[in-house]
Motif scaffolding. Sequence first.
Motif, PDB file in Angstrom:
ATOM      1  N   CYS A 117       0.853  -1.180   0.000  1.00 47.04           N
ATOM      2  CA  CYS A 117       0.000   0.000   0.000  1.00 47.04           C
ATOM      3  C   CYS A 117       0.897   1.240   0.000  1.00 47.04           C
ATOM      4  N   ALA A 118       0.283   2.407  -0.005  1.00 52.00           N
ATOM      5  CA  ALA A 118       1.052   3.650  -0.057  1.00 52.00           C
ATOM      6  C   ALA A 118       2.026   3.767   1.121  1.00 52.00           C
ATOM      7  N   MET A 119       1.600   3.387   2.320  1.00 50.84           N
ATOM      8  CA  MET A 119       2.467   3.487   3.488  1.00 50.84           C
ATOM      9  C   MET A 119       3.626   2.497   3.400  1.00 50.84           C
ATOM     10  N   ASP A 148      -8.637   0.321   1.200  1.00 46.11           N
ATOM     11  CA  ASP A 148      -8.125   1.382   0.342  1.00 46.11           C
ATOM     12  C   ASP A 148      -6.604   1.320   0.424  1.00 46.11           C
ATOM     13  N   GLU A 149      -5.958   1.042  -0.684  1.00 46.49           N
ATOM     14  CA  GLU A 149      -4.495   0.900  -0.692  1.00 46.49           C
ATOM     15  C   GLU A 149      -3.759   2.229  -0.832  1.00 46.49           C
ATOM     16  N   GLY A 150      -4.499   3.302  -0.988  1.00 48.42           N
ATOM     17  CA  GLY A 150      -3.892   4.628  -1.029  1.00 48.42           C
ATOM     18  C   GLY A 150      -3.451   5.046  -2.420  1.00 48.42           C
ATOM     19  N   ASN A 193      -9.099   1.150   7.352  1.00 53.37           N
ATOM     20  CA  ASN A 193      -8.452   2.346   6.813  1.00 53.37           C
ATOM     21  C   ASN A 193      -9.031   3.582   7.495  1.00 53.37           C
TER      22      ASN A 193
END
Length: 199
Positions: A117-119, A148-150, A193
């Motif tokens: 994911c984004a993080m 939500d994976e960003g 999320n």
Amino acid sequence: MEMTTTRFGAQLPDWVAAELAHVDPVLPGVEERMRVAHRLAGRNHREGTGGPFAAVVTDAGTGEIIAVGVNLVLASGLSGMHAEVVALSLAQAHLGTWNLGGPDRGAVELAVNWRPCAMCYGAVLWSGVARLVVAGEGDEVEHLTGFDEGPMRPDWKEQLRARGVEVRTDVLRAEALATFAEYGARDDVIVYNGGARSR
């Protein structure tokens, strides 16, 4: 003034050690390493520890397991405890360094049961790993699980490669999708999320 909280932490649940007791500590093939990630990811959500995500950190040359991680968001109450962050942090603690790509050790690989994911993308960038292996990429994980994976960059692989991280995708992809579908079909799914909701 009263002191605020000064520490936090998370640890792998006992079932992880029990699961690894049946795993060879040296996994020479990339598919073997991904199979361990899939086993851990599937059991993680069934145990109620967190989402269906797991990661395995190994010596890229020998396949020796350095650390594993599972998503511990629900178990720890900490939103940052994604599988990649847990596995990388445990590997860094085990090796005694923040830089898994230090000059005094061989290359380190991170195998994850889906694209970060984004993080976790940022965590991979700064960890020092030399290779990232993922079961797959794309929005299937979001459709199957509700997470939500960003805002991931479309050129995420190229950005990693430009920073010296080899990327390999589509390793046992179908197995990852099966785990996500199993998770998404549950009646008690928690999507944790930002705007956390359950369905």
